[in-house]
Write a protein that holds these residues in place. Structure first.
Motif, PDB file in Angstrom:
ATOM      1  N   GLU B  46      96.615  -7.277  74.851  1.00  0.00           N
ATOM      2  CA  GLU B  46      96.322  -7.199  73.411  1.00  0.00           C
ATOM      3  C   GLU B  46      95.553  -5.923  73.085  1.00  0.00           C
ATOM      4  OE1 GLU B  46      94.353 -10.843  72.315  1.00  0.00           O
ATOM      5  OE2 GLU B  46      96.147 -12.049  72.683  1.00  0.00           O
ATOM      6  N   VAL B  47      94.621  -5.562  73.941  1.00  0.00           N
ATOM      7  CA  VAL B  47      93.853  -4.328  73.722  1.00  0.00           C
ATOM      8  C   VAL B  47      94.792  -3.115  73.777  1.00  0.00           C
ATOM      9  CG1 VAL B  47      92.143  -2.801  74.814  1.00  0.00           C
ATOM     10  CG2 VAL B  47      91.601  -5.214  74.427  1.00  0.00           C
ATOM     11  N   GLU B  50      96.722  -3.094  70.546  1.00  0.00           N
ATOM     12  CA  GLU B  50      95.909  -2.710  69.383  1.00  0.00           C
ATOM     13  C   GLU B  50      95.526  -1.229  69.419  1.00  0.00           C
ATOM     14  OE1 GLU B  50      92.782  -5.669  69.117  1.00  0.00           O
ATOM     15  OE2 GLU B  50      94.309  -7.247  69.026  1.00  0.00           O
ATOM     16  N   MET B  51      95.339  -0.676  70.611  1.00  0.00           N
ATOM     17  CA  MET B  51      95.010   0.751  70.709  1.00  0.00           C
ATOM     18  C   MET B  51      96.259   1.627  70.620  1.00  0.00           C
ATOM     19  SD  MET B  51      92.043   0.735  73.671  1.00  0.00           S
ATOM     20  CE  MET B  51      91.842   2.527  73.719  1.00  0.00           C
ATOM     21  N   LYS B 201      87.272  -9.861  74.902  1.00  0.00           N
ATOM     22  CA  LYS B 201      88.256  -8.894  74.411  1.00  0.00           C
ATOM     23  C   LYS B 201      87.570  -7.645  73.862  1.00  0.00           C
ATOM     24  CE  LYS B 201      92.107  -8.370  71.279  1.00  0.00           C
ATOM     25  NZ  LYS B 201      92.999  -9.080  70.364  1.00  0.00           N
ATOM     26  N   LYS B 202      86.462  -7.830  73.172  1.00  0.00           N
ATOM     27  CA  LYS B 202      85.704  -6.671  72.656  1.00  0.00           C
ATOM     28  C   LYS B 202      85.222  -5.800  73.818  1.00  0.00           C
ATOM     29  CE  LYS B 202      84.079  -8.440  68.241  1.00  0.00           C
ATOM     30  NZ  LYS B 202      83.482  -9.797  68.160  1.00  0.00           N
ATOM     31  N   ARG B 205      88.108  -3.907  75.252  1.00  0.00           N
ATOM     32  CA  ARG B 205      88.442  -2.813  74.324  1.00  0.00           C
ATOM     33  C   ARG B 205      87.505  -1.619  74.543  1.00  0.00           C
ATOM     34  NH1 ARG B 205      91.380  -2.014  69.089  1.00  0.00           N
ATOM     35  NH2 ARG B 205      90.926   0.175  68.750  1.00  0.00           N
ATOM     36  N   GLU B 209      88.377   2.166  75.514  1.00  0.00           N
ATOM     37  CA  GLU B 209      87.999   3.237  74.574  1.00  0.00           C
ATOM     38  C   GLU B 209      87.135   4.295  75.279  1.00  0.00           C
ATOM     39  OE1 GLU B 209      88.854   3.793  71.445  1.00  0.00           O
ATOM     40  OE2 GLU B 209      89.667   1.871  70.738  1.00  0.00           O
TER      41      GLU B 209
END
Ligand SMILES: Cc1ncc(C[n+]2csc(CCOP(=O)(O)OP(=O)(O)O)c2C)c(N)n1
Ligand code: SF4
Ligand code: SF4
Lengths: 73, 265
Positions: B46-47, B50-51, B201-202, B205, B209
């Motif tokens: 998912e990360v 989303e990225m 999840k954060k 991420r 990042e």
């Protein structure tokens, strides 16, 4: 406040019957089936219509079996 | 006859709030029912989605239950020899510095046979992401004791419980890695409840990042279950994890932006 109605779609053939979704649902929407799928697992089923689409069940499912919809009604 | 509680009229694209990401393939995960490996795979995927980095990410799979991880992620992946994932990721990142490179490793892989590679990659400060699944056991090979096995914990090779006098102390490798100058972000998460999944999840991420900053290793431990190895049902295993794993492996950030997080106790 607008009321929300949710609905979940469970891909029962890919469910492994772990019951994590069931435990994660705050509204007791889910339970396990009496029948088994082709792999022999009791799968998650809905037992009432009070789902609010919070997605807790879907995000704890290790197998990505649940799709969630949420609508303002 | 089961009653039907479907509400088909709200199943429209604009009402869709959760669907399995297309960064995961349609292959059925071979993991046991309720296993945290599946949930963690999904969060990583998912990360990546989303990225928007699906074509810019390269994963390294370990030896262990997740040896087949490359069958599940629809991304470029490479299999490493047992424990060597951080060394392989080092090479890949140095050849392709613009790619996002991550390893995915169990505790036997990362903290036993691969301790050397883990420590040195983290000490050198390679600009990679390491996802570490700690289920306190060798899952794949039949639930043997790992360095991370808790004191007193029953495993197939410590059937009377881990006796630290004889078998040594568990290794809190995440705490150790946080002390090294080459780690930039070190955190411990879990995925057995919905709230913890959102938090994990954060963290994942952030760990991806961070590669844009080129400041060193971002390391995410996921305290996970092994229902088959622990010989418990999935729900019992998650309860056991809460009661036994989390007091020994407390959740939270250990190092953020290169600074150790001070614990207020
Ligand atoms: C060089 C080598 N030594 C030993 C093994 C046997 N082996 C396979 S998986 C594994 C441990 C895996 O445990 P862990 O990394 O904790 O992952 P899990 O299966 O629990 O996810 C071992 C020792 C191997 N495959 N190769
Ligand atoms: S979306 Fe929320 S309320 Fe609906 S079934 Fe899942 S956990 Fe229950
Ligand atoms: S969490 Fe997923 S696999 Fe487990 S019972 Fe629910 S739908 Fe099935």
């Amino acid at each position: 406040m607008a009321k929300v109605q949710g609905d979940v779609v469970i891909d029962i053939e890919h469910c492994k019957g772990c019951e994590l979704c069931n435990a994660a649902c705050p509204l007791d929407v889910l339970a396990m089936s009496a029948e088994v799928n082709s792999k022999g697992y009791h799968y998650a089923i809905k037992v009432n219509g009070s789902c609010n689409g919070c997605s807790n069940c879907a995000i704890v499912c290790p197998d990505g079996v649940i799709t969630v919809y949420r609508a303002k009604v | 006859m089961t009653q039907n509680f479907d509400i088909p009229e709200i199943r429209t694209p604009e009402n869709l709030v959760y669907k399995k990401t297309s960064v995961l393939t349609d292959n059925v995960l071979h993991y046991c029912p309720g296993c945290g490996h599946g949930t963690t795979h999904r969060l990583i995927a998912e990360v990546i989605e989303e990225m928007g980095i699906q074509s810019e990410v390269i994963g390294v799979a370990p030896v262990g239950c997740s040896v087949l991880a490359y069958n599940y992620f629809d991304i470029d992946m490479q299999e490493a020899a047992h424990g060597r994932a951080p060394a392989l990721a080092t090479a890949i990142k140095r050849v392709y510095p613009e790619k996002f490179v991550f390893t995915y490793q169990g505790d036997g892989d990362l903290a036993a046979i691969g301790t050397n590679e883990t420590l040195h990659a983290c000490n050198r400060g390679e600009n990679i992401t390491i996802i570490f699944i700690n289920n306190a056991i060798y899952g794949m090979t039949g639930g043997q004791m790992a360095p991370t096995t808790l004191p007193g914990m029953l495993t197939s090779t410590s059937p009377y419980g881990r006796d630290v006098q004889m078998m040594g102390n568990p290794l809190k490798i995440t705490e150790l890695l946080a002390l090294l100058p080459g780690t930039y972000y070190v955190t411990r998460q879990a995925v057995h409840t919905a709230a913890l999944v959102r938090r994990a999840k954060k963290a994942i991420r952030m760990a991806f990042e961070n590669q844009k900053l080129n400041r060193g290793v971002s390391f995410v431990e996921v305290v996970s279950n092994c229902n088959s190895g622990w010989k418990l049902t999935p729900l019992q295993a998650n309860k056991w994890l809460e009661e036994n794993m989390l007091p020994f492996y407390p959740l939270g950030d250990l190092k953020v932006n290169g600074e150790l997080v001070k614990k207020s106790e």
